[in-house]
Write a protein that holds these residues in place. Structure first.
Motif, PDB file in Angstrom:
ATOM      1  N   GLY A  66     -15.032  37.037  44.596  1.00 51.05           N
ATOM      2  CA  GLY A  66     -15.081  38.264  43.801  1.00 51.05           C
ATOM      3  C   GLY A  66     -15.452  37.985  42.358  1.00 51.05           C
ATOM      4  O   GLY A  66     -15.185  36.910  41.819  1.00 51.05           O
ATOM      5  N   GLY A  67     -16.065  38.965  41.731  1.00 50.81           N
ATOM      6  CA  GLY A  67     -16.534  38.809  40.363  1.00 50.81           C
ATOM      7  C   GLY A  67     -15.446  38.517  39.356  1.00 50.81           C
ATOM      8  O   GLY A  67     -15.682  37.850  38.347  1.00 50.81           O
ATOM      9  N   PRO A  83     -21.433  36.646  27.551  1.00 48.28           N
ATOM     10  CA  PRO A  83     -20.496  37.743  27.784  1.00 48.28           C
ATOM     11  C   PRO A  83     -20.659  38.294  29.200  1.00 48.28           C
ATOM     12  O   PRO A  83     -21.735  38.234  29.781  1.00 48.28           O
ATOM     13  CB  PRO A  83     -20.858  38.783  26.724  1.00 48.28           C
ATOM     14  N   VAL A  84     -19.566  38.843  29.718  1.00 45.07           N
ATOM     15  CA  VAL A  84     -19.545  39.325  31.099  1.00 45.07           C
ATOM     16  C   VAL A  84     -19.242  40.818  31.135  1.00 45.07           C
ATOM     17  O   VAL A  84     -18.303  41.288  30.486  1.00 45.07           O
ATOM     18  CB  VAL A  84     -18.487  38.561  31.930  1.00 45.07           C
ATOM     19  N   LEU A  85     -20.047  41.533  31.908  1.00 45.82           N
ATOM     20  CA  LEU A  85     -19.813  42.939  32.240  1.00 45.82           C
ATOM     21  C   LEU A  85     -19.398  42.963  33.698  1.00 45.82           C
ATOM     22  O   LEU A  85     -20.153  42.557  34.574  1.00 45.82           O
ATOM     23  CB  LEU A  85     -21.090  43.752  32.017  1.00 45.82           C
ATOM     24  N   LEU A  86     -18.175  43.391  33.947  1.00 44.89           N
ATOM     25  CA  LEU A  86     -17.610  43.364  35.288  1.00 44.89           C
ATOM     26  C   LEU A  86     -17.714  44.740  35.934  1.00 44.89           C
ATOM     27  O   LEU A  86     -17.424  45.753  35.292  1.00 44.89           O
ATOM     28  CB  LEU A  86     -16.143  42.945  35.193  1.00 44.89           C
ATOM     29  N   LEU A  87     -18.156  44.767  37.184  1.00 40.08           N
ATOM     30  CA  LEU A  87     -18.202  46.004  37.961  1.00 40.08           C
ATOM     31  C   LEU A  87     -16.913  46.068  38.761  1.00 40.08           C
ATOM     32  O   LEU A  87     -16.637  45.187  39.577  1.00 40.08           O
ATOM     33  CB  LEU A  87     -19.409  46.000  38.900  1.00 40.08           C
ATOM     34  N   ILE A  88     -16.104  47.099  38.513  1.00 40.10           N
ATOM     35  CA  ILE A  88     -14.806  47.210  39.176  1.00 40.10           C
ATOM     36  C   ILE A  88     -14.776  48.418  40.104  1.00 40.10           C
ATOM     37  O   ILE A  88     -15.485  49.395  39.887  1.00 40.10           O
ATOM     38  CB  ILE A  88     -13.641  47.269  38.158  1.00 40.10           C
ATOM     39  N   GLY A  89     -13.949  48.318  41.133  1.00 36.91           N
ATOM     40  CA  GLY A  89     -13.888  49.356  42.147  1.00 36.91           C
ATOM     41  C   GLY A  89     -13.191  50.626  41.701  1.00 36.91           C
ATOM     42  O   GLY A  89     -13.544  51.714  42.137  1.00 36.91           O
ATOM     43  N   ARG A  90     -12.188  50.497  40.832  1.00 33.35           N
ATOM     44  CA  ARG A  90     -11.415  51.661  40.377  1.00 33.35           C
ATOM     45  C   ARG A  90     -11.061  51.489  38.907  1.00 33.35           C
ATOM     46  O   ARG A  90     -10.877  50.355  38.455  1.00 33.35           O
ATOM     47  CB  ARG A  90     -10.097  51.766  41.155  1.00 33.35           C
ATOM     48  N   PRO A  91     -10.935  52.580  38.171  1.00 29.55           N
ATOM     49  CA  PRO A  91     -10.530  52.460  36.760  1.00 29.55           C
ATOM     50  C   PRO A  91      -9.195  51.719  36.606  1.00 29.55           C
ATOM     51  O   PRO A  91      -8.981  51.018  35.619  1.00 29.55           O
ATOM     52  CB  PRO A  91     -10.410  53.911  36.293  1.00 29.55           C
ATOM     53  N   GLN A  92      -8.323  51.832  37.604  1.00 23.95           N
ATOM     54  CA  GLN A  92      -7.016  51.167  37.540  1.00 23.95           C
ATOM     55  C   GLN A  92      -7.142  49.646  37.571  1.00 23.95           C
ATOM     56  O   GLN A  92      -6.187  48.932  37.280  1.00 23.95           O
ATOM     57  CB  GLN A  92      -6.116  51.608  38.712  1.00 23.95           C
ATOM     58  N   SER A  94      -8.916  47.925  35.595  1.00 19.25           N
ATOM     59  CA  SER A  94      -9.329  47.417  34.283  1.00 19.25           C
ATOM     60  C   SER A  94      -8.400  46.316  33.782  1.00 19.25           C
ATOM     61  O   SER A  94      -8.831  45.412  33.067  1.00 19.25           O
ATOM     62  CB  SER A  94      -9.433  48.543  33.263  1.00 19.25           C
ATOM     63  N   TRP A  95      -7.140  46.334  34.168  1.00 15.09           N
ATOM     64  CA  TRP A  95      -6.235  45.253  33.750  1.00 15.09           C
ATOM     65  C   TRP A  95      -6.666  43.919  34.371  1.00 15.09           C
ATOM     66  O   TRP A  95      -6.520  42.871  33.753  1.00 15.09           O
ATOM     67  CB  TRP A  95      -4.773  45.576  34.086  1.00 15.09           C
ATOM     68  N   LEU A  96      -7.216  43.980  35.588  1.00 18.76           N
ATOM     69  CA  LEU A  96      -7.724  42.759  36.215  1.00 18.76           C
ATOM     70  C   LEU A  96      -8.968  42.241  35.491  1.00 18.76           C
ATOM     71  O   LEU A  96      -9.177  41.035  35.376  1.00 18.76           O
ATOM     72  CB  LEU A  96      -8.047  43.003  37.689  1.00 18.76           C
ATOM     73  N   ALA A  97      -9.765  43.165  34.997  1.00 20.24           N
ATOM     74  CA  ALA A  97     -10.944  42.760  34.217  1.00 20.24           C
ATOM     75  C   ALA A  97     -10.491  42.040  32.943  1.00 20.24           C
ATOM     76  O   ALA A  97     -11.082  41.035  32.547  1.00 20.24           O
ATOM     77  CB  ALA A  97     -11.793  43.975  33.880  1.00 20.24           C
ATOM     78  N   THR A  98      -9.424  42.531  32.329  1.00 18.89           N
ATOM     79  CA  THR A  98      -8.865  41.867  31.147  1.00 18.89           C
ATOM     80  C   THR A  98      -8.344  40.485  31.515  1.00 18.89           C
ATOM     81  O   THR A  98      -8.591  39.505  30.807  1.00 18.89           O
ATOM     82  CB  THR A  98      -7.738  42.724  30.537  1.00 18.89           C
ATOM     83  N   TRP A  99      -7.639  40.387  32.638  1.00 22.95           N
ATOM     84  CA  TRP A  99      -7.122  39.101  33.105  1.00 22.95           C
ATOM     85  C   TRP A  99      -8.257  38.102  33.318  1.00 22.95           C
ATOM     86  O   TRP A  99      -8.131  36.926  33.005  1.00 22.95           O
ATOM     87  CB  TRP A  99      -6.343  39.292  34.416  1.00 22.95           C
ATOM     88  N   ALA A 102     -13.261  39.233  31.068  1.00 22.48           N
ATOM     89  CA  ALA A 102     -14.549  39.923  30.915  1.00 22.48           C
ATOM     90  C   ALA A 102     -14.547  40.695  29.595  1.00 22.48           C
ATOM     91  O   ALA A 102     -13.528  41.253  29.189  1.00 22.48           O
ATOM     92  CB  ALA A 102     -14.773  40.882  32.077  1.00 22.48           C
ATOM     93  N   GLU A 103     -15.688  40.721  28.945  1.00 19.00           N
ATOM     94  CA  GLU A 103     -15.798  41.449  27.680  1.00 19.00           C
ATOM     95  C   GLU A 103     -15.873  42.954  27.887  1.00 19.00           C
ATOM     96  O   GLU A 103     -15.547  43.724  26.992  1.00 19.00           O
ATOM     97  CB  GLU A 103     -17.032  40.976  26.904  1.00 19.00           C
ATOM     98  N   SER A 104     -16.338  43.380  29.056  1.00 15.38           N
ATOM     99  CA  SER A 104     -16.496  44.800  29.322  1.00 15.38           C
ATOM    100  C   SER A 104     -16.406  45.040  30.826  1.00 15.38           C
ATOM    101  O   SER A 104     -16.607  44.119  31.617  1.00 15.38           O
ATOM    102  CB  SER A 104     -17.852  45.280  28.787  1.00 15.38           C
ATOM    103  N   ALA A 105     -16.097  46.291  31.206  1.00 16.44           N
ATOM    104  CA  ALA A 105     -16.031  46.643  32.624  1.00 16.44           C
ATOM    105  C   ALA A 105     -16.449  48.098  32.808  1.00 16.44           C
ATOM    106  O   ALA A 105     -16.165  48.947  31.958  1.00 16.44           O
ATOM    107  CB  ALA A 105     -14.617  46.439  33.167  1.00 16.44           C
ATOM    108  N   VAL A 106     -17.148  48.351  33.904  1.00 20.45           N
ATOM    109  CA  VAL A 106     -17.504  49.712  34.309  1.00 20.45           C
ATOM    110  C   VAL A 106     -17.199  49.848  35.799  1.00 20.45           C
ATOM    111  O   VAL A 106     -17.166  48.858  36.517  1.00 20.45           O
ATOM    112  CB  VAL A 106     -18.994  50.051  34.033  1.00 20.45           C
TER     113      VAL A 106
END
Length: 131
Positions: A66-67, A83-92, A94-99, A102-106
């Motif tokens: 996984g990304g 820098p990394v832009l992470l594609l996440i499955g749900r807005p919830q 976003s804490w995993l993107a922080t973990w 990643a610099e950004s997530a959509v």
């Protein structure tokens, strides 16, 4: 001079969504982009070791790697990691993107306006560091 955007996803449709959302130039004040598509973790690591990548777009829903895990790994292992832009499955998620550092997530599916804005912000940041 074009900026290189590495796109990692095991799903060809997701990689296409990213290309279409970014277009040739995600914003007027950033250079045109060229895409380097990777479907596996070894391909990502090889591309980053060769250098020249300005931003990474990683699919958090990719399998088997996984990304989010890929992001955390490259932040630890790649000198001057882009820098990394992470594609996440749900807005919830976003804490995993922080973990993952990643610099950004959509969220998926890719919203063209949100994605282009996020990508352009990371390109500006990367190019400012290199200047």
């Amino acid at each position: 001079m074009a900026a290189t955007v590495l796109v990692y996803s095991d799903n060809a449709n997701t990689r296409e969504q990213v290309r279409l959302a970014a277009g040739r130039r995600p914003a007027a004040d950033v250079p045109p982009v060229e895409f380097l598509e990777c479907a596996t973790l070894p391909a990502v690591l090889k591309a980053l070791s060769e250098g020249g990548v300005d931003v990474c777009v990683l699919d958090g829903e990719a399998v088997p790697a996984g990304g989010m895990g890929v992001c955390r790994q490259i932040k630890d292992e790649v000198f001057n990691c882009p820098p990394v832009l992470l594609l996440i499955g749900r807005p919830q998620d976003s804490w995993l993107a922080t973990w993952s550092r990643a610099e950004s997530a959509v969220t998926l599916p890719v919203d063209p306006v949100e994605f282009a804005d996020a990508l352009a912000a990371l390109l500006r940041r990367r190019l400012a560091v290199e200047a």
